[in-house]
Design a protein around this motif. Structure first.
Motif, PDB file in Angstrom:
ATOM      1  N   GLY A   3      38.481  41.409  46.343  1.00 22.69           N
ATOM      2  CA  GLY A   3      38.536  40.479  45.203  1.00 22.69           C
ATOM      3  C   GLY A   3      38.800  39.034  45.597  1.00 22.69           C
ATOM      4  O   GLY A   3      38.769  38.156  44.733  1.00 22.69           O
ATOM      5  N   TYR A   4      39.040  38.788  46.861  1.00 20.90           N
ATOM      6  CA  TYR A   4      39.392  37.423  47.289  1.00 20.90           C
ATOM      7  C   TYR A   4      38.546  36.968  48.481  1.00 20.90           C
ATOM      8  O   TYR A   4      38.123  37.790  49.305  1.00 20.90           O
ATOM      9  N   GLY A   5      38.355  35.633  48.547  1.00 15.07           N
ATOM     10  CA  GLY A   5      37.802  35.052  49.768  1.00 15.07           C
ATOM     11  C   GLY A   5      38.907  34.995  50.808  1.00 15.07           C
ATOM     12  O   GLY A   5      38.671  35.079  52.004  1.00 15.07           O
ATOM     13  N   GLY A   6      40.141  34.810  50.312  1.00 12.45           N
ATOM     14  CA  GLY A   6      41.300  34.850  51.205  1.00 12.45           C
ATOM     15  C   GLY A   6      41.617  33.538  51.901  1.00 12.45           C
ATOM     16  O   GLY A   6      42.450  33.498  52.799  1.00 12.45           O
ATOM     17  N   THR A 211      31.800  39.139  46.728  1.00 13.74           N
ATOM     18  CA  THR A 211      33.159  39.582  46.387  1.00 13.74           C
ATOM     19  C   THR A 211      33.190  41.102  46.444  1.00 13.74           C
ATOM     20  O   THR A 211      32.448  41.774  45.723  1.00 13.74           O
ATOM     21  N   GLU A 212      34.017  41.621  47.330  1.00 14.06           N
ATOM     22  CA  GLU A 212      34.101  43.081  47.466  1.00 14.06           C
ATOM     23  C   GLU A 212      35.050  43.667  46.451  1.00 14.06           C
ATOM     24  O   GLU A 212      36.120  43.114  46.191  1.00 14.06           O
ATOM     25  N   LEU A 213      34.656  44.789  45.872  1.00 13.25           N
ATOM     26  CA  LEU A 213      35.493  45.470  44.884  1.00 13.25           C
ATOM     27  C   LEU A 213      36.194  46.658  45.521  1.00 13.25           C
ATOM     28  O   LEU A 213      35.607  47.357  46.353  1.00 13.25           O
ATOM     29  N   ALA A 214      37.417  46.939  45.079  1.00 16.68           N
ATOM     30  CA  ALA A 214      38.141  48.097  45.609  1.00 16.68           C
ATOM     31  C   ALA A 214      37.581  49.395  45.025  1.00 16.68           C
ATOM     32  O   ALA A 214      37.484  50.405  45.720  1.00 16.68           O
ATOM     33  N   ASP A 215      37.216  49.372  43.752  1.00 11.88           N
ATOM     34  CA  ASP A 215      36.768  50.599  43.096  1.00 11.88           C
ATOM     35  C   ASP A 215      35.698  50.251  42.054  1.00 11.88           C
ATOM     36  O   ASP A 215      35.993  50.062  40.867  1.00 11.88           O
ATOM     37  N   ALA A 216      34.460  50.170  42.518  1.00 12.16           N
ATOM     38  CA  ALA A 216      33.358  49.743  41.642  1.00 12.16           C
ATOM     39  C   ALA A 216      33.153  50.718  40.485  1.00 12.16           C
ATOM     40  O   ALA A 216      32.812  50.313  39.362  1.00 12.16           O
ATOM     41  N   THR A 516      41.039  44.796  42.907  1.00 13.47           N
ATOM     42  CA  THR A 516      41.881  44.563  44.087  1.00 13.47           C
ATOM     43  C   THR A 516      42.364  45.838  44.791  1.00 13.47           C
ATOM     44  O   THR A 516      42.739  45.787  45.963  1.00 13.47           O
ATOM     45  N   GLY A 517      42.453  46.923  44.037  1.00 12.62           N
ATOM     46  CA  GLY A 517      43.000  48.154  44.609  1.00 12.62           C
ATOM     47  C   GLY A 517      44.514  48.238  44.476  1.00 12.62           C
ATOM     48  O   GLY A 517      45.118  49.249  44.842  1.00 12.62           O
ATOM     49  N   TRP A 518      45.169  47.211  43.979  1.00 16.83           N
ATOM     50  CA  TRP A 518      46.623  47.252  43.802  1.00 16.83           C
ATOM     51  C   TRP A 518      46.955  48.106  42.562  1.00 16.83           C
ATOM     52  O   TRP A 518      46.238  48.036  41.553  1.00 16.83           O
ATOM     53  N   ASP A 519      48.070  48.824  42.617  1.00 18.65           N
ATOM     54  CA  ASP A 519      48.426  49.675  41.464  1.00 18.65           C
ATOM     55  C   ASP A 519      49.198  48.846  40.416  1.00 18.65           C
ATOM     56  O   ASP A 519      50.343  49.129  40.095  1.00 18.65           O
ATOM     57  N   VAL A 520      48.523  47.842  39.914  1.00 19.51           N
ATOM     58  CA  VAL A 520      49.151  46.882  38.990  1.00 19.51           C
ATOM     59  C   VAL A 520      49.369  47.504  37.611  1.00 19.51           C
ATOM     60  O   VAL A 520      48.501  48.206  37.101  1.00 19.51           O
ATOM     61  N   THR A 521      50.514  47.212  37.004  1.00 19.29           N
ATOM     62  CA  THR A 521      50.810  47.688  35.647  1.00 19.29           C
ATOM     63  C   THR A 521      50.748  46.509  34.670  1.00 19.29           C
ATOM     64  O   THR A 521      50.741  45.344  35.087  1.00 19.29           O
ATOM     65  N   VAL A 522      50.754  46.830  33.380  1.00 21.09           N
ATOM     66  CA  VAL A 522      50.787  45.790  32.348  1.00 21.09           C
ATOM     67  C   VAL A 522      52.051  44.944  32.516  1.00 21.09           C
ATOM     68  O   VAL A 522      52.012  43.715  32.431  1.00 21.09           O
ATOM     69  N   GLU A 523      53.158  45.605  32.796  1.00 23.76           N
ATOM     70  CA  GLU A 523      54.435  44.901  32.972  1.00 23.76           C
ATOM     71  C   GLU A 523      54.344  43.909  34.147  1.00 23.76           C
ATOM     72  O   GLU A 523      54.819  42.772  34.046  1.00 23.76           O
TER      73      GLU A 523
END
Ligand code: SF4
Length: 605
Positions: A3-6, A211-216, A516-523
């Motif tokens: 998701g990033y160029g970095g 832009t690469e996706l973690a889970d297309a 991104t593949g991160w296990d992000v929550t709403v919180e």
């Protein structure tokens, strides 16, 4: 990182030198991108107290993890700097194709500082930055500049250009990019004048990184699920563009007219989306890969302006040049909008500043001889002339170029009372009196009178109690977190609100997880929104902002709406004060509006 160029690119316009920094995963996960990156970079790199036109001010262009993916409305970027209009943190977003192309350079942010000795443009590719001469472009319109640079750099390069107004340091100069006749304008806050002060005529991007996706598959499932609500929710936008709002907001008694002396405008039907669409619509235009196509090209077929082909004026522009000026000449709104785009002026500030001037003339605070051209309520010819004079800082235009607040200070000791602005930013077309959520929302917005800090959209919905202050500080906090996250991803507000939710909700967490593949929550996203708001507030506190600045225009606090469905509504100072107490409390800020160390610590700032 998916998701990033970095990478972040720092360019010094003075020396032409540049350097690259890596984006750490900690920075990306705590701020996302766009607005979040810009807030952090400005806080770290702009010394406190410098003038907005000082070479040390920075202009940050930033994209986010969602930019250049398949999410509708993903070609969106954020540009930010210390504003010459407010003297505070400011960011503005724009669409077109530029944002996706910028992402393809592999830079998530471009930071421009310094001042070139001669006019230049900054070209950014995957390899870095080149500063190129632009003397021959100086003085050209935004559109001509884009066309000329694409002639040299190729049609795949995208160009964000300032116009004559930005060169002349008009405090509300805008910058624009053009792609297949779709304009993308970063309108508010005068950020183009900051580029102008650096002698930077344009920023150009060209690249091919994907832009690469973690889970297309997860992203596709989300988009499939949200397709129907997005289509249904954007029907009016697809058909008419934002002018569809004119009629319902006027019916609500919340359409500012005659410099806010009224909030109903009897001539509103003549400048409504439906009416203008019927007479002028030529074709739809859209940002890259967006199914909504809310942009419209108009063709004026009758009257003095017959033959004009130009972009449709947005709802905010219709308010600023139309109802606020008592002007129901629909063709003139299209022309005013076109002039502002070509010359590089923010339409909201321009129109609201002219509305102040019309009232000042009527009150005798300004003499007609000072203005120099015939002008008053409904005088669209005078209006168009003054727009041009403002961009060129010619005659009275030189005073208009300072914005309504500074102009008012120069005409009469009481004149700032009738300026419709918060923190010196002229206000848009969502009433600070008829929508209590906007009252506290505008007063606490980092940018001041902006409708993209706290959102009006939920307040127009059935069932929302727009008249009571109860619960509105809570609403403002929630809405501000949403806009900060939305502008950090970076997404178009129209597609995100209507397709994925009006607040930080589950679809956004799923979107970030898929990209991104991160296990992000709403919180976690909610806290990111809060972190970004606090970074902006620290920047503003450093510039002296306190509770005394979190106020509303005098007219909003003291003069009730005189008639119509919202008659009697205003936001008295005591009511605002109670809402502020609650708002600061919710934010963990002290009674003067300063973030506490404890809250900042909890947010990792
Ligand atoms: S909804 Fe309109 S502004 Fe948003 S991305 Fe689509 S065309 Fe662009």
């Amino acid at each position: 990182m998916k998701g990033y160029g970095g990478r972040i690119l720092f360019v010094d316009a003075a020396s032409g030198r540049s350097r690259v920094e890596t984006v750490s995963e900690a920075m990306a996960r705590s701020l996302l991108g766009g607005n979040g990156f810009a807030a952090r970079l400005l806080l770290d790199h702009v010394p406190p107290g410098v003038d907005a036109y000082d070479p040390a001010n920075a202009v940050v262009f930033a994209v986010g993890p969602v930019t250049d993916t398949t999410v509708p409305g993903n070609s969106r970027a954020c540009v930010a700097a210390k504003s010459p209009l407010t003297g505070l943190f400011f960011d503005s977003t724009f669409g077109g194709r530029f944002p996706a192309t910028m992402k393809r350079t592999g830079f998530d942010a471009i930071v421009v500082t310094g001042r070139a000795a001669e006019p230049v443009y900054v070209k950014v590719t995957e390899a870095g930055a080149e500063v190129k001469p632009a003397r021959t472009l100086w003085g050209q319109t935004t559109r001509d500049t884009v066309t000329a640079i694409q002639g040299v750099e190729g049609a795949d390069a995208d160009v964000m250009a300032i116009g004559p107004a930005g060169e002349r340091l008009v405090r509300f100069a805008s910058m624009g990019t053009y792609w297949r006749n779709r304009e993308g304008f970063a309108g508010r806050g005068g950020l183009a004048a900051v580029l102008g002060s650096k002698n930077v005529k344009a920023v150009v991007v060209a690249g091919a990184r994907k832009t690469e996706l973690a889970d297309a598959a997860l992203l596709k499932k989300l988009l499939d699920e949200r397709r129907e609500p997005l289509t249904a929710g954007t029907k009016a936008l697809s058909t008419y563009g934002t002018p569809f709002l004119v009629k319902p907001i006027n019916t609500l008694g919340a359409l500012g007219a005659y410099n806010l002396r009224q909030e109903t405008y009897p001539e509103a039907p003549a400048i409504s989306g439906e009416e203008m669409h019927a007479h002028y619509h030529a074709r739809d235009t859209t940002c890259l890969k967006c199914p909504v196509a809310c942009g419209k090209q108009y063709e004026i077929r009758d009257g003095e302006l017959a033959g004009l082909k130009a972009k449709m004026p947005e709802y905010e522009t219709i308010f600023a040049f139309g109802s606020m000026l008592g002007n129901a000449h629909a063709g003139s709104l299209t022309r005013a909008n076109d002039l502002c785009d070509l010359l590089g002026l923010d339409t909201i500030t321009m129109g609201v500043t002219l509305a102040f001037a019309a009232e000042a003339l009527e009150r005798g605070w300004l003499a007609p001889a000072e203005v120099g051209v015939p002008f008053g309520w409904g005088d669209w010819q005078g209006m168009l002339k003054l727009v041009e004079m403002t961009a060129m800082r010619e005659g009275f235009g030189d005073r208009l170029a300072e914005g309504a607040w500074r102009l008012a200070e120069s005409v009469h000791p009481e004149a700032t009372r009738v300026v419709y602005a918060v923190k010196r930013l002229e206000m848009p077309a969502h009433s600070a009196r008829a929508l209590k959520g906007m009252s506290i929302g505008y007063a606490t917005a980092s940018r001041g009178g902006s409708h993209h800090d706290t959102r009006p959209t939920p307040q127009y919905a059935q069932g929302h109690d727009r008249r009571s202050p109860d619960g509105k500080p809570e609403f403002a906090v929630k809405s501000q977190h949403f806009t900060a996250v939305d502008d950090s991803l970076v997404l178009c507000r129209f597609t995100s609100e209507r397709g994925f939710g009006l607040y930080v909700e589950e679809p956004y967490a799923r979107m970030v997880r898929a990209v991104t593949g991160w296990d992000v929550t709403v919180e976690e996203l909610e806290r990111i929104g809060e972190r970004v708001i606090n970074l902006e507030r620290i920047f503003n506190v450093r510039e002296g902002v306190r509770r005394k600045d979190d106020v509303l225009p005098w007219r909003v606090m003291h003069e009730p709406i005189p008639d119509g469905p919202s008659a009697g509504m205003r936001c008295p100072p005591e009511e605002l004060s109670r809402m502020l107490d609650r708002y600061y409390d919710l934010r963990g800020w002290d009674a003067d509006g300063v973030p506490t160390r404890a809250r900042l610590g909890a947010l990792g700032i």
